[in-house]
Write a protein that holds these residues in place. Structure first.
Motif: not given
Ligand SMILES: [Zn+2]
Length: 272
Positions: A213-220, A245-249
């Motif tokens: 989650x942190x990674x996907x949010x950060x890389x976007x 993961x989709x919900x939270x990012x």
């Protein structure tokens, strides 16, 4: 089968860890990429050859085989894939990309097989590589950073297909989470993440769902694809985790399945 894309990625296997691989709960054949007219096999785990042939993919079409690291679930079929790529060693061709420790003491590629490939290039942090000679049949990739994964040399990479598709593809191989990953994979449009464990485990250098989650949010990225599932992820159901993961990012996230094809173009076309 849907290979009517001018560029695609096929997941020949989506298993991660010894436990899922040895029971073949998921297949473990790694990832086949066809980008800029060039065929590449990434991380040929057990079954890579069988899954390729069964998928009507011809190893003799390969220009390169890339090993992100020496662990068996990423490299078991490397020797046979090289043999198949070179038509049993009769047609010396292609490039093997691997970390130095794949060839040092206890090399995972037999010496006689090393002689089959056209050349061997060692993966190093901060280096850009090319597969092929001249555009348009030319594919470049780089290693933005070295991963943290036990005591082996492990790397993720970014592939740079042609201008036209504008789709930088990131593959975060096996690693523990660290902040630098986010910076180093900025600008990636499609992010493939080895989401191996559901929850963090002390001393285990793999990404858990919170890390992802942190990674996907950060890389976007535009699209994130989860793969390389360990037992806890299989039990938690990768689709359910992808949805979480989709919900939270707020970013489209897909759990890969064996045989999944992703067409690469202006948009990504996922056929599960
Ligand atoms: Zn590993």
């Amino acid at each position: 089968m849907c290979y009517n894309h001018t560029a695609y990625i096929k997941f020949l296997g989506t298993a991660g860890t010894r436990f899922v691989v040895s029971k073949q709960i998921r297949a473990s054949g790694g990832i086949w990429l066809f980008l800029n007219g060039i065929h590449v096999h990434l991380d040929p785990g057990p079954g890579a050859l069988v899954k390729s042939v069964q998928s009507n993919l011809n190893p003799q079409d390969l220009s390169a085989i890339i090993l992100s690291h020496r662990h068996l679930d990423h490299s078991n079929d490397a020797n046979i894939m090289i043999e198949a790529m070179t038509n049993g060693g009769t047609n010396r061709k292609g490039t093997l990309f691997c970390p130095q420790d794949a060839l040092d003491n206890d090399p995972i590629i037999f010496e006689y097989i090393q002689d089959y490939v056209g050349n061997i290039e060692i993966l190093r942090e901060g280096t850009r590589y090319r597969i092929g000679e001249t555009a348009p049949l030319l594919l470049e990739f780089d290693i933005p950073v070295r991963n943290i994964h036990g005591n082996v040399q492990a790397y993720g990479m970014r592939f740079f297909p042609s201008e036209r598709t504008k789709s930088t593809i990131g593959y975060i191989g096996d690693t523990r989470f660290f902040e630098g990953l986010i910076n180093d994979y900025q600008g990636v449009k499609l992010l493939i993440v080895n989401a191996v464990i559901e929850n963090q485990m002390p001393g285990v250098d793999h990404l858990c769902v919170e890390d992802v989650i942190r990674l996907i949010k950060g890389v976007s990225p535009k699209l994130a694809i989860l793969t390389h599932f360990g037992l806890s992820m299989i039990n938690a159901q990768p689709e359910v985790m992808a949805e979480k993961i989709a919900q939270s990012t707020g970013i489209d996230t897909v759990a890969s399945v064996d045989g999944m094809v992703v067409g690469i173009g202006e948009r990504f076309a996922v056929s599960r």
